[in-house]
Structures are given as C-alpha cells and as structure tokens.
Design a protein around this motif. Structure first.
Motif, PDB file in Angstrom:
ATOM      1  N   VAL A  55       6.474 -24.598 -12.037  1.00  0.00           N
ATOM      2  CA  VAL A  55       5.115 -24.541 -12.591  1.00  0.00           C
ATOM      3  C   VAL A  55       4.711 -25.944 -13.038  1.00  0.00           C
ATOM      4  CG1 VAL A  55       3.729 -23.754 -14.565  1.00  0.00           C
ATOM      5  CG2 VAL A  55       5.147 -22.122 -13.297  1.00  0.00           C
ATOM      6  N   LEU A  56       3.499 -26.347 -12.657  1.00  0.00           N
ATOM      7  CA  LEU A  56       2.957 -27.656 -13.023  1.00  0.00           C
ATOM      8  C   LEU A  56       1.712 -27.442 -13.877  1.00  0.00           C
ATOM      9  CD1 LEU A  56       3.220 -30.747 -12.539  1.00  0.00           C
ATOM     10  CD2 LEU A  56       1.809 -30.440 -10.495  1.00  0.00           C
ATOM     11  N   PHE A  63      -5.877 -30.850 -17.598  1.00  0.00           N
ATOM     12  CA  PHE A  63      -4.748 -30.932 -16.667  1.00  0.00           C
ATOM     13  C   PHE A  63      -4.486 -32.413 -16.387  1.00  0.00           C
ATOM     14  CE2 PHE A  63      -3.173 -31.216 -12.252  1.00  0.00           C
ATOM     15  CZ  PHE A  63      -2.001 -30.480 -12.385  1.00  0.00           C
ATOM     16  N   ALA A  64      -5.459 -33.082 -15.816  1.00  0.00           N
ATOM     17  CA  ALA A  64      -5.388 -34.542 -15.628  1.00  0.00           C
ATOM     18  C   ALA A  64      -6.775 -35.040 -15.262  1.00  0.00           C
ATOM     19  CB  ALA A  64      -4.382 -34.919 -14.553  1.00  0.00           C
ATOM     20  N   ALA A  65      -7.309 -35.953 -16.087  1.00  0.00           N
ATOM     21  CA  ALA A  65      -8.689 -36.397 -15.910  1.00  0.00           C
ATOM     22  C   ALA A  65      -8.833 -37.500 -14.877  1.00  0.00           C
ATOM     23  CB  ALA A  65      -9.257 -36.859 -17.252  1.00  0.00           C
ATOM     24  N   ALA A 102      -1.270 -24.702 -13.050  1.00  0.00           N
ATOM     25  CA  ALA A 102      -2.117 -24.092 -14.075  1.00  0.00           C
ATOM     26  C   ALA A 102      -3.051 -25.178 -14.603  1.00  0.00           C
ATOM     27  CB  ALA A 102      -1.263 -23.510 -15.201  1.00  0.00           C
ATOM     28  N   VAL A 103      -4.350 -25.030 -14.361  1.00  0.00           N
ATOM     29  CA  VAL A 103      -5.322 -26.081 -14.674  1.00  0.00           C
ATOM     30  C   VAL A 103      -6.273 -25.636 -15.772  1.00  0.00           C
ATOM     31  CG1 VAL A 103      -7.223 -27.474 -13.774  1.00  0.00           C
ATOM     32  CG2 VAL A 103      -5.232 -27.014 -12.337  1.00  0.00           C
ATOM     33  N   GLN A 104      -6.334 -26.419 -16.842  1.00  0.00           N
ATOM     34  CA  GLN A 104      -7.361 -26.233 -17.857  1.00  0.00           C
ATOM     35  C   GLN A 104      -8.122 -27.539 -18.021  1.00  0.00           C
ATOM     36  OE1 GLN A 104      -4.341 -27.034 -18.618  1.00  0.00           O
ATOM     37  NE2 GLN A 104      -4.314 -28.317 -20.432  1.00  0.00           N
ATOM     38  N   GLY A 105      -9.367 -27.472 -18.456  1.00  0.00           N
ATOM     39  CA  GLY A 105     -10.139 -28.700 -18.622  1.00  0.00           C
ATOM     40  C   GLY A 105     -10.331 -29.424 -17.312  1.00  0.00           C
ATOM     41  N   PHE A 106     -10.180 -30.737 -17.354  1.00  0.00           N
ATOM     42  CA  PHE A 106     -10.469 -31.557 -16.179  1.00  0.00           C
ATOM     43  C   PHE A 106      -9.295 -31.645 -15.212  1.00  0.00           C
ATOM     44  CE2 PHE A 106     -13.107 -33.759 -19.516  1.00  0.00           C
ATOM     45  CZ  PHE A 106     -14.321 -33.253 -19.083  1.00  0.00           C
ATOM     46  N   ALA A 107      -9.608 -31.556 -13.917  1.00  0.00           N
ATOM     47  CA  ALA A 107      -8.691 -31.941 -12.848  1.00  0.00           C
ATOM     48  C   ALA A 107      -9.529 -32.807 -11.912  1.00  0.00           C
ATOM     49  CB  ALA A 107      -8.128 -30.727 -12.125  1.00  0.00           C
ATOM     50  N   LEU A 121      -2.791 -22.006  -7.160  1.00  0.00           N
ATOM     51  CA  LEU A 121      -3.465 -22.625  -8.301  1.00  0.00           C
ATOM     52  C   LEU A 121      -4.194 -21.580  -9.139  1.00  0.00           C
ATOM     53  CD1 LEU A 121      -5.306 -25.938  -7.268  1.00  0.00           C
ATOM     54  CD2 LEU A 121      -3.634 -25.637  -9.095  1.00  0.00           C
ATOM     55  N   PHE A 122      -3.881 -21.557 -10.429  1.00  0.00           N
ATOM     56  CA  PHE A 122      -4.628 -20.757 -11.399  1.00  0.00           C
ATOM     57  C   PHE A 122      -5.421 -21.723 -12.274  1.00  0.00           C
ATOM     58  CE2 PHE A 122      -1.069 -17.312 -11.419  1.00  0.00           C
ATOM     59  CZ  PHE A 122      -1.501 -16.872 -10.182  1.00  0.00           C
ATOM     60  N   ALA A 123      -6.599 -21.295 -12.709  1.00  0.00           N
ATOM     61  CA  ALA A 123      -7.429 -22.181 -13.528  1.00  0.00           C
ATOM     62  C   ALA A 123      -8.074 -21.409 -14.670  1.00  0.00           C
ATOM     63  CB  ALA A 123      -8.511 -22.834 -12.667  1.00  0.00           C
ATOM     64  N   ALA A 124      -8.229 -22.081 -15.797  1.00  0.00           N
ATOM     65  CA  ALA A 124      -8.955 -21.522 -16.928  1.00  0.00           C
ATOM     66  C   ALA A 124     -10.451 -21.544 -16.620  1.00  0.00           C
ATOM     67  CB  ALA A 124      -8.663 -22.324 -18.191  1.00  0.00           C
TER      68      ALA A 124
END
Length: 259
Positions: A55-56, A63-65, A102-107, A121-124
């Motif tokens: 899991v990343l 996640f990473a801006a 798992a992505v929250q906020g900015f990717a 890929l799952f995202a908030a």
C-alpha cells in the motif's frame, strides 16, 4: 522494519506492507532521495515472503503535491540526461506484487505519476489530480503522458495535459483513472481492508494475473492471450493450484502458501 528513512514511513501490517510519503510540511513534495527510498522499500517488500500486497499513501493533508521544484529549477538538459533520474521510477513497474494507492488531497505532477504507478487506486472525496507542468514550461517525465493516455484515451488525456487543469476524484473515477472514491476519514481503513482481502488470495496467482494485465496494456490481443495462456499453464505447476482445487472439492477454505 526497523530501518529509519528520512522521507517515508514504512510499516508492516500482517501481509500488507505500507509505504507512507512523509514530508507533510511541503505536502509530500517528491525529491530524488524520496524516490530512492520508495523504490528501495517497495523492492524489499517484493522480495519479502511475508508481504503479499503493498500500500502506498501519504502522511498529512496530501498524497504528493508534485516534484520538488527547487531541486530542478537550475538544471540543464545535459545534466538531466546524464543523471537519468527516471530509470529509478521504471523499477516500480517491475514489482510483481499488487500495489494499491490511497490518495487524499493533492496528487499533482510527480505525485500523480507516482499514483499512476499503482495497480489499483482509491481516493478520498477531496482528492485532486493533475499535471501542472505545462504552467512551468515543462511536461511530465516519469510516465504521466503515457500512463494517463493508456487509461483515458488520447483526446481526454491531451485535454488534461495541455491545460494543466485539476481533476476531481469523481472525474478521475468517471474516466477510469481510479477505482473508488471513499470518505476521507475512511480512506486508509478501506484501503487496508481491500489490501487484506487481496492478500488472502494465492500469491502466485496474484503475481501472474498482474503480469498478464500489464501485458494487455501494451500487447496486441493475440500476443496478450498467448502470454495469459502460458501463465495459466504455469500455475498448474504450483502447490497452491492443487490446494485451491482440492479445497473447492472438499468445500473448505484453501490454505495458500505461495508455492
């Protein structure tokens, strides 16, 4: 997993290895040492028999801006060619075990490219994806133009890449970029639940299914089907195939050992 890392957090939860980007003060902006750490740990998990799924995710609000612009601003073309930094990113694609993001906020930018290296890929709900490189006078260089195009097709990928516009989680879901949109407070919990579900499957089957699906992206239908067929036959040399089919006949749960 006692080793200390400067830019990531690493943990092992049963059969699931977790890599969390950990530069929250700069929204997990990706620099070269961080990529080295990520790739090193993912490869270690790939070799670790206890780990079935990786899991990343990212610590903090994002996640990473994007990539660390300070690291690149003064670079020249020859310097970057000799450095050849993106060969490290290529190694993520060689990992045999499933990688779930798992992505929250900015990717954004390099963060979006890193997310696209995941198999699922799952995202908030608050997640935003995009390639703002065009506004910096450059372009994605770690696979962004290629992976996004293969996921959503030429015309739509061209639109996002040429404008640099942000893509919402729901838009990313609509275009097949991500698998699910999940409430932010449940994102990691649901991701881990899914990872644990996958981790119960036969490890060799997971490995060869991932391999076959990735070939389907690049091969013709005929070549892809030949590859699939060989992998299907290969699994009949495994103890897990015998165990899985015997368990089905005996109406019990199989005990897969990855052999």
């Amino acid at each position: 997993m006692n080793k200390e890392y400067q830019f990531i957090d690493v943990s092992l939860h049963g059969s699931v290895g977790v890599v969390a980007l950990n530069r929250p003060k700069v929204l997990n902006a990706i620099n070269r040492p961080m990529v080295t750490e990520i790739v090193t740990v993912i490869e270690e998990f790939d070799r670790n028999e206890q780990v079935k799924v990786i899991v990343l995710c990212g610590n903090g609000r994002a996640f990473a801006a994007g990539a660390d612009i300070d690291e690149m601003a003064e670079a020249n073309a020859i310097e970057l060619e000799l450095l050849n930094q993106f060969t490290e990113w290529d190694r993520i694609a060689w990992v045999k075990k499933p990688i779930i993001g798992a992505v929250q906020g900015f990717a954004l930018g390099g963060g979006f490219e890193l997310a696209l290296c995941c198999d699922i890929l799952f995202a908030a709900h608050d997640a935003e994806f995009g390639f703002p490189e065009i506004s910096l006078g450059v372009m994605p260089g770690a696979g962004g133009t290629q992976r996004l195009t293969k996921l959503m097709g030429k015309s739509k990928a061209m639109e996002w890449l040429l404008t640099g516009d942000r893509m919402s989680a729901n838009e990313a879901l609509h275009y097949g970029v991500i698998n699910r949109v999940i409430a932010k407070e449940l994102l990691l919990e649901e991701t881990m639940k899914f990872a644990n579900k996958i981790a119960k499957q036969a490890p060799l089957s997971l490995r060869l299914i991932k391999e076959s699906v990735l070939k389907a992206v690049d091969y013709s239908l005929y070549e892809g089907m030949q590859y699939e067929r060989k992998n299907f036959y290969l699994l009949f040399a495994s103890k897990d195939q015998k165990e899985g089919m015997q368990a089905f006949i005996e109406k019990r749960k199989p005990n897969f050992e990855g052999e």
